[in-house]
Design a protein around this motif. Structure first.
Motif, PDB file in Angstrom:
ATOM      1  N   THR A  26       0.499  -1.482   0.200  1.00 16.28           N
ATOM      2  CA  THR A  26       0.278  -0.167  -0.125  1.00 16.28           C
ATOM      3  C   THR A  26       0.459   0.785   0.217  1.00 16.28           C
ATOM      4  N   THR A  27       1.871   1.569   0.466  1.00 14.71           N
ATOM      5  CA  THR A  27       2.734   2.908   1.018  1.00 14.71           C
ATOM      6  C   THR A  27       4.288   1.741   0.485  1.00 14.71           C
ATOM      7  N   LEU A  28       5.026   3.218  -0.343  1.00 15.48           N
ATOM      8  CA  LEU A  28       6.667   2.324   0.170  1.00 15.48           C
ATOM      9  C   LEU A  28       7.362   3.840   0.434  1.00 15.48           C
ATOM     10  N   THR A  29       7.611   4.817   1.664  1.00 18.45           N
ATOM     11  CA  THR A  29       8.211   5.485   1.361  1.00 18.45           C
ATOM     12  C   THR A  29       9.736   5.786   2.247  1.00 18.45           C
ATOM     13  N   ILE A  30      10.552   6.435   0.961  1.00 14.39           N
ATOM     14  CA  ILE A  30      11.712   6.562   1.238  1.00 14.39           C
ATOM     15  C   ILE A  30      12.705   8.246   2.461  1.00 14.39           C
ATOM     16  N   GLU A  31      13.177   7.887   3.505  1.00 10.69           N
ATOM     17  CA  GLU A  31      13.585   8.408   4.642  1.00 10.69           C
ATOM     18  C   GLU A  31      13.699   9.798   4.312  1.00 10.69           C
ATOM     19  N   ARG A  32      13.662  10.831   4.881  1.00  7.15           N
ATOM     20  CA  ARG A  32      13.752  12.118   4.590  1.00  7.15           C
ATOM     21  C   ARG A  32      13.980  13.109   5.806  1.00  7.15           C
ATOM     22  N   ASP A  33      14.925  13.203   5.795  1.00  8.17           N
ATOM     23  CA  ASP A  33      15.956  13.937   7.560  1.00  8.17           C
ATOM     24  C   ASP A  33      16.047  13.157   8.087  1.00  8.17           C
ATOM     25  N   GLY A  34      15.961  11.624   8.040  1.00 11.00           N
ATOM     26  CA  GLY A  34      16.490  10.283   8.972  1.00 11.00           C
ATOM     27  C   GLY A  34      15.634  10.252   9.628  1.00 11.00           C
ATOM     28  N   ALA A  35      13.784  10.596   8.744  1.00 13.55           N
ATOM     29  CA  ALA A  35      12.457   9.953   9.618  1.00 13.55           C
ATOM     30  C   ALA A  35      12.049   9.520   8.563  1.00 13.55           C
ATOM     31  N   LEU A  36      11.032   8.629   8.979  1.00 10.37           N
ATOM     32  CA  LEU A  36       9.670   7.385   8.316  1.00 10.37           C
ATOM     33  C   LEU A  36       8.743   8.052   9.262  1.00 10.37           C
ATOM     34  N   PRO A  37       7.234   8.241   8.792  1.00  9.79           N
ATOM     35  CA  PRO A  37       6.301   8.398   9.521  1.00  9.79           C
ATOM     36  C   PRO A  37       6.120   7.677   9.989  1.00  9.79           C
ATOM     37  N   HIS A  38       6.003   6.168   9.459  1.00 10.92           N
ATOM     38  CA  HIS A  38       6.061   5.674  11.230  1.00 10.92           C
ATOM     39  C   HIS A  38       6.479   4.685  12.360  1.00 10.92           C
ATOM     40  N   ASP A  39       8.171   5.766  12.024  1.00  8.66           N
ATOM     41  CA  ASP A  39       9.306   5.054  13.083  1.00  8.66           C
ATOM     42  C   ASP A  39       9.004   4.533  14.629  1.00  8.66           C
ATOM     43  N   ASP A  40       7.575   5.225  15.305  1.00  6.16           N
ATOM     44  CA  ASP A  40       7.614   5.062  16.565  1.00  6.16           C
ATOM     45  C   ASP A  40       5.974   3.598  16.442  1.00  6.16           C
ATOM     46  N   LEU A  41       5.886   3.242  15.501  1.00  3.45           N
ATOM     47  CA  LEU A  41       5.056   1.932  14.923  1.00  3.45           C
ATOM     48  C   LEU A  41       6.198   0.876  14.754  1.00  3.45           C
ATOM     49  N   PRO A  42       5.975  -0.518  15.336  1.00  2.00           N
ATOM     50  CA  PRO A  42       6.751  -1.247  16.428  1.00  2.00           C
ATOM     51  C   PRO A  42       6.539  -2.013  14.100  1.00  2.00           C
ATOM     52  N   GLU A  43       7.067  -2.981  13.633  1.00  2.00           N
ATOM     53  CA  GLU A  43       7.398  -3.165  12.750  1.00  2.00           C
ATOM     54  C   GLU A  43       6.266  -4.675  12.717  1.00  2.00           C
ATOM     55  N   HIS A  44       5.364  -5.182  11.612  1.00  4.51           N
ATOM     56  CA  HIS A  44       4.875  -6.465  11.486  1.00  4.51           C
ATOM     57  C   HIS A  44       4.661  -6.591  10.790  1.00  4.51           C
ATOM     58  N   PRO A  45       5.907  -7.676  10.185  1.00  4.67           N
ATOM     59  CA  PRO A  45       6.375  -8.124   8.735  1.00  4.67           C
ATOM     60  C   PRO A  45       5.123  -9.316   8.227  1.00  4.67           C
ATOM     61  N   SER A  46       5.035  -9.807   7.382  1.00  2.00           N
ATOM     62  CA  SER A  46       4.702 -10.157   6.386  1.00  2.00           C
ATOM     63  C   SER A  46       5.124 -11.126   4.948  1.00  2.00           C
ATOM     64  N   PRO A  47       4.165 -11.932   4.707  1.00  3.54           N
ATOM     65  CA  PRO A  47       5.272 -12.378   3.418  1.00  3.54           C
ATOM     66  C   PRO A  47       5.083 -11.742   2.589  1.00  3.54           C
ATOM     67  N   LEU A  48       4.431 -11.419   2.175  1.00  2.00           N
ATOM     68  CA  LEU A  48       4.524 -10.134   0.644  1.00  2.00           C
ATOM     69  C   LEU A  48       5.357  -9.052   1.570  1.00  2.00           C
ATOM     70  N   LEU A  49       5.863  -8.193   2.337  1.00  2.00           N
ATOM     71  CA  LEU A  49       7.066  -7.725   2.651  1.00  2.00           C
ATOM     72  C   LEU A  49       8.296  -8.154   2.418  1.00  2.00           C
ATOM     73  N   ALA A  50       8.421  -9.149   3.185  1.00  2.00           N
ATOM     74  CA  ALA A  50       9.303 -10.143   2.995  1.00  2.00           C
ATOM     75  C   ALA A  50       9.815 -10.175   1.500  1.00  2.00           C
ATOM     76  N   ALA A  51       9.416 -10.592   0.442  1.00  2.00           N
ATOM     77  CA  ALA A  51       8.966 -10.577  -1.101  1.00  2.00           C
ATOM     78  C   ALA A  51       9.479  -9.020  -1.441  1.00  2.00           C
ATOM     79  N   ALA A  52       8.391  -7.933  -0.822  1.00  2.00           N
ATOM     80  CA  ALA A  52       8.553  -7.186  -1.508  1.00  2.00           C
ATOM     81  C   ALA A  52      10.571  -6.598  -0.980  1.00  2.00           C
ATOM     82  N   ARG A  53      10.563  -6.756  -0.214  1.00  2.00           N
ATOM     83  CA  ARG A  53      12.174  -6.106   0.811  1.00  2.00           C
ATOM     84  C   ARG A  53      13.216  -7.092  -0.344  1.00  2.00           C
ATOM     85  N   ALA A  54      13.149  -8.048  -0.685  1.00  2.00           N
ATOM     86  CA  ALA A  54      13.914  -8.856  -1.226  1.00  2.00           C
ATOM     87  C   ALA A  54      13.684  -8.210  -2.705  1.00  2.00           C
TER      88      ALA A  54
END
Length: 163
Positions: A26-54
């Motif tokens: 649903t979204t891909l965000t590139i860090e700006r000035d050392g911050a990401l929009p959801h830095d305050d949230l814990p990661e919650h991985p999924s197989p799809l996100l693992a495939a996207a990262r790869a």
């Protein structure tokens, strides 16, 4: 509203945050000035996100030139039309704002096209970095650190541009 799945990873253009729902990115965000929009949230991985990262890591390493990932792009019908045209562009291909305007049946609307390109929620995967001014100049980039991020992506894909 955030999607239920979230991961972050480091790339040559800064940290990247990916979000997905049960079936699509649903979204891909590139860090700006050392911050990401959801830095305050814990990661919650999924197989799809693992495939996207790869696939993104393969892209950054120069071993992948296209992506095979489901995406869900939320936007207006006009934005959707622009993003669909961006999805037709392949590795190393560029277009202009004017050409995009003509392709979506809105000649003369390059400024509105620029707004839609800048609102793309899935940069890199939906290659908004591949859009240049009609004379080949770089006019801006909304992802990461702006123009310097776009310069890196254009160089990575060996896309020429006017200085």
């Amino acid at each position: 509203m955030t999607s239920p799945y979230l991961i972050r990873f480091t790339s040559p253009i800064g940290r990247i945050e990916l979000q997905a729902d049960d079936t699509a990115l649903t979204t891909l965000t590139i860090e700006r000035d050392g911050a990401l929009p959801h830095d305050d949230l814990p990661e919650h991985p999924s197989p799809l996100l693992a495939a996207a990262r790869a696939q993104l890591e393969e892209y950054f390493a120069g071993r992948r030139t296209d992506f095979d990932l489901p995406v869900r792009l939320h936007g207006t019908p006009f934005q959707q039309a622009v993003w669909a045209e961006l999805q037709r562009l392949g590795w190393g291909e560029a277009t202009s704002y004017g050409a995009l305007a003509a392709a979506v049946g809105r000649p003369g609307s390059a400024r509105a096209i620029g707004g839609a390109v800048g609102a793309n929620p899935m940069p890199i995967i939906v290659g908004c970095h591949r859009v240049l001014a009609s004379d080949g100049r770089i006019t801006g980039y909304s992802g990461g650190q702006g123009v310097s991020t776009k310069l890196w992506l254009l160089g990575h894909e060996q896309i020429g541009f006017a200085a």
